[in-house]
Design a protein around this motif. Structure first.
Motif, mmCIF file in Angstrom:
data_model
loop_
_atom_site.group_PDB
_atom_site.id
_atom_site.type_symbol
_atom_site.label_atom_id
_atom_site.label_comp_id
_atom_site.label_asym_id
_atom_site.label_seq_id
_atom_site.Cartn_x
_atom_site.Cartn_y
_atom_site.Cartn_z
ATOM 1 N N SER A 276 36.005 39.929 -2.959
ATOM 2 C CA SER A 276 37.266 39.410 -2.431
ATOM 3 C C SER A 276 37.036 38.171 -1.578
ATOM 4 O O SER A 276 35.983 37.975 -0.976
ATOM 5 C CB SER A 276 37.976 40.478 -1.604
ATOM 6 O OG SER A 276 37.233 40.793 -0.437
ATOM 7 N N ALA B 46 41.177 41.718 -8.062
ATOM 8 C CA ALA B 46 40.533 42.370 -6.918
ATOM 9 C C ALA B 46 41.517 43.190 -6.099
ATOM 10 O O ALA B 46 41.161 44.237 -5.553
ATOM 11 C CB ALA B 46 39.854 41.322 -6.026
ATOM 12 N N TYR B 47 42.775 42.735 -5.977
ATOM 13 C CA TYR B 47 43.742 43.568 -5.262
ATOM 14 C C TYR B 47 44.787 44.155 -6.192
ATOM 15 O O TYR B 47 45.440 45.138 -5.850
ATOM 16 C CB TYR B 47 44.382 42.831 -4.081
ATOM 17 C CG TYR B 47 45.125 41.553 -4.368
ATOM 18 C CD1 TYR B 47 44.492 40.331 -4.258
ATOM 19 C CD2 TYR B 47 46.476 41.563 -4.697
ATOM 20 C CE1 TYR B 47 45.171 39.145 -4.470
ATOM 21 C CE2 TYR B 47 47.176 40.386 -4.914
ATOM 22 C CZ TYR B 47 46.507 39.171 -4.806
ATOM 23 O OH TYR B 47 47.180 37.990 -5.022
ATOM 24 N N LEU C 100 40.189 45.527 0.873
ATOM 25 C CA LEU C 100 40.482 45.913 -0.517
ATOM 26 C C LEU C 100 39.652 47.140 -0.883
ATOM 27 O O LEU C 100 40.180 48.182 -1.245
ATOM 28 C CB LEU C 100 40.188 44.770 -1.488
ATOM 29 C CG LEU C 100 40.852 43.415 -1.208
ATOM 30 C CD1 LEU C 100 40.638 42.483 -2.400
ATOM 31 C CD2 LEU C 100 42.323 43.565 -0.914
ATOM 32 N N PHE D 173 42.551 36.760 -0.720
ATOM 33 C CA PHE D 173 42.887 38.079 -1.268
ATOM 34 C C PHE D 173 43.121 39.093 -0.147
ATOM 35 O O PHE D 173 44.071 39.882 -0.182
ATOM 36 C CB PHE D 173 41.754 38.586 -2.167
ATOM 37 C CG PHE D 173 41.515 37.768 -3.396
ATOM 38 C CD1 PHE D 173 42.390 36.772 -3.786
ATOM 39 C CD2 PHE D 173 40.371 37.992 -4.170
ATOM 40 C CE1 PHE D 173 42.158 36.010 -4.922
ATOM 41 C CE2 PHE D 173 40.139 37.242 -5.310
ATOM 42 C CZ PHE D 173 41.018 36.250 -5.683
ATOM 43 N N ARG D 174 42.235 39.061 0.842
ATOM 44 C CA ARG D 174 42.367 40.031 1.932
ATOM 45 C C ARG D 174 43.601 39.746 2.778
ATOM 46 O O ARG D 174 44.245 40.674 3.279
ATOM 47 C CB ARG D 174 41.092 40.038 2.771
ATOM 48 C CG ARG D 174 39.857 40.514 1.992
ATOM 49 C CD ARG D 174 38.681 40.814 2.896
ATOM 50 N NE ARG D 174 38.109 39.651 3.531
ATOM 51 C CZ ARG D 174 37.186 38.860 2.976
ATOM 52 N NH1 ARG D 174 36.727 39.094 1.751
ATOM 53 N NH2 ARG D 174 36.705 37.822 3.630
#
Ligand SMILES: [Zn+2]
Length: 220
Positions: A64, A105-106, A40, A68-69
């Protein structure tokens, strides 16, 4: 210095301690260090393996999580043919997509680089994927739904049908959901990935998406 991990997925760190160093924890132990580059924000991190929980913040900069990743990797691999850190994405505002209650976060880096809008069930910009208003069919290149479809009231097929309907031909749907449909209602969960029947690379080439670990959207 280990090579970068462009996908943001953890790799084993070098296991070659210098003479005199304390012996490193054995690989696989909860304390074993794992090096990764956050896909991210681009930050290099080294964390104990035990920190790599699905919902545990493990990037020292953006916070993250593995989930999320993973979503960022799924999306960029589908759109560009390879996993690319969001911070490294080219500016492509012509690639238009939406998220369903995506994590900041993303969502924030996606909005900077792509024609992306995050949407919400309860507030603006609002979108209920189970009740999509007419007139927005075949509008988006991609849809992101992380831990959303399991919350849709039955029949959940409405959500999958609408997801397919709002995507352009060749658009991609990147989703993860929790399934507790196995024998008990314990904490057993299973991540799943849902992809459209075809996917488009950055060059606009359409390819057939391989079958994934779970359900595909219902055809319209
Ligand atoms: Zn980060």
């Amino acid at each position: 210095m280990p090579p970068p991990e462009p996908n943001g997925l953890p790799t084993a760190p070098p296991s070659n301690p210098r003479q005199g160093d304390t012996a490193a924890p054995p690989a696989g132990s909860p304390d074993a260090p794992v090096a990764f580059r956050c896909n991210l924000c681009g930050t290099h991190n080294v964390v104990p393996r035990s920190r790599l929980g699905r919902e545990t913040p493990s990037c020292s900069r953006c916070g993250s999580t593995v989930r999320f990743r993973a979503m960022a990797h799924l999306l960029t691999a589908a759109l560009f043919g390879e996993g690319i850190a969001l911070v490294d994405l080219p500016a492509r505002k012509d690639i238009v997509g939406i998220g369903l209650s995506d994590a900041h976060a993303y969502a924030a880096p996606l909005a900077k680089k792509l024609g992306y809008t995050n949407t919400w069930f309860h507030t603006e910009p609002r979108l209920d994927i189970a009740n999509v208003p007419p007139g927005i069919g075949a509008r988006y290149d991609f849809l992101i739904a992380s831990d959303v479809f399991e919350h849709v009231a039955p029949p959940v097929s409405r959500a999958f049908t609408n997801a397919r309907r709002i995507l352009k031909p060749g658009g991609v749907s990147c989703s993860r959901c929790l399934s507790r449909s196995r024998a008990t209602l314990s904490s057993t969960s299973r991540d799943c990935t849902i992809s459209g029947s075809s996917r488009r690379t950055a060059a606009g080439r359409s390819t057939t998406a391989p079958p994934t670990a779970a359900t595909k959207p219902s055809p319209t």
